[in-house]
Design an enzyme around this catalytic site. Sequence first.
Site, PDB file in Angstrom:
ATOM      1  N   CYS A  87       0.839  -1.210   0.000  1.00 38.26           N
ATOM      2  CA  CYS A  87       0.000   0.000   0.000  1.00 38.26           C
ATOM      3  C   CYS A  87       0.873   1.259   0.000  1.00 38.26           C
ATOM      4  CB  CYS A  87      -0.917  -0.041   1.220  1.00 38.26           C
ATOM      5  SG  CYS A  87      -1.749   1.512   1.590  1.00 38.26           S
ATOM      6  N   CYS A  90       0.017   3.952   2.620  1.00 34.28           N
ATOM      7  CA  CYS A  90       0.444   3.507   3.956  1.00 34.28           C
ATOM      8  C   CYS A  90       1.874   3.954   4.243  1.00 34.28           C
ATOM      9  CB  CYS A  90       0.363   1.986   4.070  1.00 34.28           C
ATOM     10  SG  CYS A  90      -1.300   1.299   3.872  1.00 34.28           S
TER      11      CYS A  90
END
Length: 320
Positions: A87, A90
């Site tokens: 991700c 993230c």
Amino acid sequence: MTGPGRQTPAASFAGAVDLSALKERAARRSAPQPSAPAASRSASDSPAAASSGVPVIVDVTEATFEAEVVERSHQVLVVVDLWAPWCEPCKQLSPALEKLAREGNGSWILAKVDVEENPRIAQVFGVESIPTVVAIAGGQPVHAFSGAQSEDQIRNWLAELKKAIGDKLPGLPAEGEAAPAEPPADPRFEAAEEALNEGDFDKAEAEYQKILVEEPRNAEAKSGLNHARFLARVRSIDPEAPRKAEADPSDIEAQLAAADLEIISQQPGKAFQRLIDVVRATAGDDRAVARERLLSLLEMFDPADPTVLAARRDLAAALF
């Protein structure tokens, strides 16, 4: 779960998530998992430690979730960072959270969850995208946001949370200081909860009824009783209930089942409103059934929750 980075406004999760499912799963594991972060981290990557000697950044698994998040949240705010290695947002959000956790020096704890390795935790929270950040206080989710946020936005979010929580949490004990002793467990509730965990909802209902015979006003027993009845109902619930309820608003059984499904899907406000609408539109036995079902659902939640308070006000208006 959809792709990463979908921005959503902060959302209240109060009273809508049952975290005990993770405790049950962890208890079935044959060997306990270490609650400390993975040993593969280098010394420079190791989590910061609060003045209490307790790490302020911890890696959490399904096995350690109960101890690291639920139990600790009764002492201090715990912020759960749900992320995955692939991700990209993230990679922007997690370092900002870690920096602020170190600055907080134990005023709150950052619990990091790799959803690839621990999908059950993401399922419990109903996560649809990552990163998602959920704040836990007193054993319950209280607020959340999804998508990358700037450091200033996170700082403001934390400030609002701390203001809302105030002094309701005692804080972590200082190093060398023993944590406050918990009162001994009530064996009556232990018996009921054991039956719930085993899926014996009839027995759980009977155990809660025993408590209520002795203490008719015991709110915890009332809530447990309604949880047991709810879980027994949803084992055989009709998944077509929402469609049937939409097609025929006068089908009371479909309306009741649709409300249960909305509770399962973490939409308590929608479930409450559905039953209030039934109360408003009916009379006699149908109204009484809808009212009793609504009250039983309300008793499963924190009575101070704004959604519960609003539903009680709306029910009173619908009745009178």
